[in-house]
Scaffold this active site. Structure first.
Site, PDB file in Angstrom:
ATOM      1  N   GLU A   1     -75.429 -62.131-106.136  1.00  0.00           N
ATOM      2  CA  GLU A   1     -75.015 -62.008-107.663  1.00  0.00           C
ATOM      3  C   GLU A   1     -74.036 -61.569-108.526  1.00  0.00           C
ATOM      4  O   GLU A   1     -74.108 -60.124-107.816  1.00  0.00           O
ATOM      5  CB  GLU A   1     -76.422 -62.147-108.453  1.00  0.00           C
ATOM      6  CG  GLU A   1     -77.228 -60.640-108.112  1.00  0.00           C
ATOM      7  CD  GLU A   1     -78.190 -60.171-109.196  1.00  0.00           C
ATOM      8  OE1 GLU A   1     -77.329 -59.978-110.672  1.00  0.00           O
ATOM      9  OE2 GLU A   1     -79.206 -59.446-109.638  1.00  0.00           O
TER      10      GLU A   1
ATOM     11  N   LYS B   1     -87.965 -56.215-110.871  1.00  0.00           N
ATOM     12  CA  LYS B   1     -87.566 -55.357-111.671  1.00  0.00           C
ATOM     13  C   LYS B   1     -89.106 -54.215-112.139  1.00  0.00           C
ATOM     14  O   LYS B   1     -90.080 -55.084-112.596  1.00  0.00           O
ATOM     15  CB  LYS B   1     -87.111 -55.303-112.681  1.00  0.00           C
ATOM     16  CG  LYS B   1     -85.695 -55.322-111.892  1.00  0.00           C
ATOM     17  CD  LYS B   1     -85.118 -56.133-113.097  1.00  0.00           C
ATOM     18  CE  LYS B   1     -83.293 -56.800-112.971  1.00  0.00           C
ATOM     19  NZ  LYS B   1     -83.418 -57.819-111.625  1.00  0.00           N
TER      20      LYS B   1
END
Length: 338
Positions: free
Chosen positions: A50, A185
């Site tokens: 990404e 996360k």
């Protein structure tokens, strides 16, 4: 690929992954770097990467240096890196060093692009950095099965009230790409994230662990339903999953190395403080994660950024190893193989 989509794509383009819808504009918008194109055509392993981590995840020039280190880590394991982005009205599958530098210098001026943003940024010829969701889409259109990142998005804390759920999770439910990450996360609600993935039939596989890692730390207190202990066994699972015609992606949860992990209690306290500041400042939507990661890094004296870099490098190496094994399996099982 469906017949109408394949008719619109020139023969030089690799095929999209089976079952992935392709529109008539894809042929003119998809720009595949020559090295990546050749690898896809010859069946060599490719790893998607990404670009939000370049534009929104780190300061310049550390972001560019890290991106190039991640690409080098993929190459060192025998695979070809394909960093994704949107530049000058093109879906870029693989970036040059100059293109990576452009994203790094742009920082937050580049649009953070998820599924909903693709058409807007493309139609305006803007500069876009891909999230987990949009990177999965570009990878699937190019025919890439394995993707390495830091951590996926998920259900935000308080998500049962706000319905703030990352588009990454829905993309995992419908796009057949495996995401090698350090779990979700740790600024998120990890329990609700696991529940969401289970509801949508997304396999979550712990790599050499029975517990979902929490990004900066190795433990979260949440068990993972599956475990594999080698790249070869991961590749076998993925090969079987997609060979059955299942259309979802897969989360490969790879804990950060012990020497780079942060203390779970300390980082949780830091995250709680950053979350409180975000709420008081009225920060929400896709601005939340970049704010929290930057603030957590400030509050941790830079330790969280150092850990972030190391976990991304570790995930890139595992993704490349898995891609090599999956490529070998695919070749072995190809029609006409000896």
């Amino acid at each position: 690929m469906n017949s109408s989509a394949s008719a619109s794509l020139p023969a030089a383009l690799p095929s999209a992954l089976p079952g992935v819808p392709c529109g008539p504009l894809l042929a003119e918008r998809l720009q595949i770097q020559p090295e990546v194109r050749e690898a896809l055509h010859s069946g060599r392993p490719v790893v998607a990467l990404e670009s939000t981590i370049i534009s929104h995840g780190m300061p310049y020039p550390q972001n560019v240096e890290t991106a190039l280190q991640v690409e080098a880590a993929v190459r060192d394991q025998g695979a070809v890196p394909a960093t994704m982005a949107i530049q000058e009205g093109r879906l870029c599958i693989g970036l040059s060093t100059a293109q990576i530098d452009t994203l790094g210098r742009a920082g937050h001026a580049a649009t953070k692009v998820s599924r909903r943003d693709l058409a807007s940024v493309l139609s305006q010829g803007g500069l876009g950095a891909t999230t987990v969701a949009s990177t999965m889409m570009l990878a699937a259109w190019a025919g890439i099965r394995i993707f390495a990142t830091g951590g996926i998005g998920g259900v935000h804390r308080g998500g049962e009230r706000s319905m703030d759920i990352s588009a990454d999770l829905q993309e995992l439910a419908r796009t057949p790409v495996a995401v090698v990450c350090a779990g979700a996360k740790s600024i998120l609600d990890l329990g609700l994230t696991l529940e969401y993935l289970e509801t949508h039939g997304v396999p979550v596989v712990g790599y050499q662990t029975d517990e979902l890692p929490a990004f900066f730390s190795r433990e979260s207190g949440h068990a993972v339903p599956l475990r594999r202990d080698s790249p070869g066994s991961l590749a076998q699972l993925l090969h079987t999953h997609w060979g059955l015609g299942l259309s979802s992606g897969c989360v490969v949860a790879h804990p950060i190395a012990p020497e780079h992990a942060l203390d779970a209690d300390q980082i949780d306290d830091t995250i709680a403080r950053a979350l409180d500041e975000a709420e008081r400042q009225g920060i929400h939507g896709k601005a939340v994660t970049p704010f929290l990661l930057a603030r957590v890094n400030e509050l941790s004296g830079g330790r969280s950024l150092a850990s972030n870099i190391q976990l991304v490098l570790g995930n890139a190496r595992l993704a490349a190893q898995t891609a090599v094994s999956l490529s070998a399996l695919s070749a072995l099982n190809a029609p006409g193989a000896a």
